[in-house]
Design a protein around this motif. Sequence first.
Motif, short mmCIF file in Angstrom:
data_model
loop_
_atom_site.label_atom_id
_atom_site.label_comp_id
_atom_site.label_asym_id
_atom_site.label_seq_id
_atom_site.Cartn_x
_atom_site.Cartn_y
_atom_site.Cartn_z
N ASP A 403 0.83 -1.21 0.00
CA ASP A 403 0.00 0.00 0.00
C ASP A 403 0.87 1.25 0.00
O ASP A 403 0.55 2.25 -0.66
N LEU A 404 1.96 1.22 0.76
CA LEU A 404 2.86 2.37 0.82
C LEU A 404 3.47 2.65 -0.55
O LEU A 404 3.50 3.80 -1.02
N ILE A 405 3.94 1.60 -1.23
CA ILE A 405 4.53 1.76 -2.56
C ILE A 405 3.50 2.27 -3.56
O ILE A 405 3.77 3.20 -4.33
N ASP A 406 2.31 1.68 -3.53
CA ASP A 406 1.26 2.11 -4.45
C ASP A 406 0.91 3.58 -4.24
O ASP A 406 0.72 4.33 -5.21
N GLU A 407 0.84 4.00 -2.99
CA GLU A 407 0.50 5.41 -2.71
C GLU A 407 1.61 6.33 -3.21
O GLU A 407 1.35 7.41 -3.76
N GLY A 408 2.87 5.92 -3.02
CA GLY A 408 3.98 6.73 -3.50
C GLY A 408 3.94 6.91 -5.00
O GLY A 408 4.16 8.02 -5.52
N ARG A 413 2.57 10.18 -9.74
CA ARG A 413 1.84 10.31 -11.02
C ARG A 413 1.10 11.65 -11.08
O ARG A 413 1.05 12.29 -12.14
N LEU A 414 0.55 12.08 -9.96
CA LEU A 414 -0.13 13.38 -9.94
C LEU A 414 0.85 14.51 -10.25
O LEU A 414 0.51 15.47 -10.96
N ILE A 415 2.07 14.41 -9.74
CA ILE A 415 3.09 15.43 -10.01
C ILE A 415 3.49 15.40 -11.48
O ILE A 415 3.65 16.45 -12.12
N VAL A 416 3.64 14.20 -12.04
CA VAL A 416 4.01 14.06 -13.46
C VAL A 416 2.90 14.66 -14.34
O VAL A 416 3.18 15.37 -15.31
N ASP A 417 1.65 14.36 -14.00
CA ASP A 417 0.52 14.91 -14.76
C ASP A 417 0.54 16.44 -14.76
O ASP A 417 0.24 17.08 -15.77
N GLU A 418 0.91 16.99 -13.61
CA GLU A 418 0.92 18.45 -13.47
C GLU A 418 2.08 19.08 -14.26
O GLU A 418 1.89 20.09 -14.93
N GLU A 427 4.63 6.54 -20.65
CA GLU A 427 5.84 7.21 -20.16
C GLU A 427 5.59 7.83 -18.78
O GLU A 427 6.45 7.79 -17.90
N LYS A 428 4.40 8.38 -18.60
CA LYS A 428 4.04 8.93 -17.29
C LYS A 428 4.07 7.85 -16.21
O LYS A 428 4.57 8.06 -15.10
N ASP A 429 3.53 6.68 -16.55
CA ASP A 429 3.51 5.57 -15.60
C ASP A 429 4.92 5.15 -15.22
O ASP A 429 5.22 4.88 -14.04
N SER A 430 5.81 5.08 -16.20
CA SER A 430 7.19 4.67 -15.96
C SER A 430 7.91 5.68 -15.06
O SER A 430 8.61 5.30 -14.12
N ILE A 431 7.71 6.96 -15.34
CA ILE A 431 8.33 8.01 -14.52
C ILE A 431 7.77 7.97 -13.11
O ILE A 431 8.52 8.07 -12.12
N LYS A 459 7.79 16.00 1.99
CA LYS A 459 9.25 16.16 1.97
C LYS A 459 9.90 15.22 0.95
O LYS A 459 10.77 15.63 0.18
N MET A 460 9.49 13.97 0.95
CA MET A 460 10.20 12.99 0.12
C MET A 460 9.91 13.16 -1.37
O MET A 460 10.71 12.76 -2.21
N LEU A 461 8.76 13.77 -1.72
CA LEU A 461 8.43 13.97 -3.13
C LEU A 461 8.75 15.39 -3.60
O LEU A 461 8.44 15.75 -4.74
N SER A 462 9.40 16.17 -2.74
CA SER A 462 9.75 17.54 -3.11
C SER A 462 10.91 17.54 -4.12
O SER A 462 11.80 16.69 -4.07
#
Length: 587
Positions: A403-408, A413-418, A427-431, A459-462
Amino acid sequence: MTPAFDLQYSITTWIQESAQELPDFPENFDPVVRPADPRFGDFQANGVLPLAKQLKTNPRQLATALMEKIAAHPSLSEEHFDLTIAGPGFINIRLKPAFLTAWTSAFNDPDRLADGLDHLYRGKTVVMDFSGPNTAKQMHVGHIRSTVIGEAISRLLSFCGAKVVRDNHIGDWGTQFGILLLACKRFGFDFDQDPVTALPALEDLYRQGNQLVEEDPEAKSEARQELVLLQNGDEERLEIWKKINELSQGAFNDLYRRLGVSFDLTLGESHYRDQVAGVCEQLESLKIAEESDGALVVFHPEHPRFNEQPFIIRKSDGASNYATTDLATVAYRCEELGASEIIYVTDGRQQDHFEQLFLTVNKWFAASGKEAPALRHVWFGTILGEGGKAIKTRSGGSVKLRDLIDEGVERARLIVDEKNPDLPDEEKDSIAEAVGIGAIRYADLMQNRTHDYVFSWDKMLSFDGNTAPYLLYAAARIHAIFRKAGLQPGEGEEQGDALQTEEEILLARQLALFPAAVAQVTQDLRPHFLCTYLFELANAFSSFYNANRVMVDNPAEQGRRLMLCSRTLLFLKTGLHLLGIETLEKM
């Protein structure tokens, strides 16, 4: 001169060779060479001061005599190094631009980097014991630390010349199987499920069985009988036990694949069930173990903490335990795998267990006339949630690793979409997979492992600060430079001249500290030293890039700057790969 990759090691050797020409220096003189404060040099030798105290002589005079010999060393040249003395006999070594240019230019592929560091662990066979989940249970957030720290150390030691054997010592034997076998018989179970869905179902089955034995004394007695039949080799029970373990391993492997983790062996507790009796007999016959209150124990009266705390290797009811299995495991790893070193990666609550285990092993091997392996316990702190308490789900349960990995990945993916809405979904999925998982493991590895840390998605996704996204973006930015130039990394640097600008020289100096950072990790087995180095390297590159245009008209200037871009990319990719994180060409 041909530059050596590990400058700290080479400088140490040069100083030792120079010291042997002076009468006051012992044959085993250790110059204690370390990276220096950049204000004073690149490396500093601090070994003269303790020697001067021992000899009761003036440290600066001793350092001056040594420095004169170093300056005359055939491997050194005034064109390459500046030597100065600071304080009470510290010798500072500063690398000159001509040498930095030659060094940076010379190391242009990963194999050359590895070859330059294989002296650190060459000839050693290291067994890495990490991850170690229990079968029939889902891996939870607590497993992330052992898994990613163990994999990073495995990669680093292998890179430094060791033969590394990764052994996943899973919990696949014990009283829980009596309850599971009873639950299978009472409630049934579909063993043809996909492992990923089967493991949560096995957990539910165990809960049902556990509730049954708590409420019904007859069921409890039946579960014990099921366990006895299993331990005695009943074929029907063994077949169910094997199916439970196969499904569990299938689910574990799916997570390991996503994390980029691999094992050479998966030898669980069951592998040693026929060897524990022999271990007890040996320790008893060697007068290392003795009976106490019906149990077989080992005392360590010489140790201040364990003089009254026995190491129990066989319980009073005759059953073996973790201590017995761990002793049998050490023997197997030495006899069958040729281990010269065994490294255990577990949480800090097991410190006492491993300290007593190591004391017992050393006594056992000494009494048997054998050389004991080096034994190291790489322990780590706890992942905390909000409020400084252990991280839990909203319902209070343990956070499952899947669950932790899936949420990460979903958050990435939301950041990539933005940031890149026009990229193809594939390519978005891979990134997102690379960034999300990289962020989780880097957030763990960049901590000093013996500290607790607070888990924070923000912090970790910044993309600012010491994070995986920041480092991955730095690598992707260098790829973009080469794409824009129509070149591959490593191309276009042939006409480059010596480094000139302040930012070029500072970046090259940071590159030259890569071997020292890796050596520090192998010494202390703390991957955060490498994380800190990579963050500082990315910062040095950013300063260089902001102040120096790469694609300029002057071929010599462009060549040396493309060379710096290429080496920075190589060192970032290599360092992140050693941490288990793969870089991206686009983000």
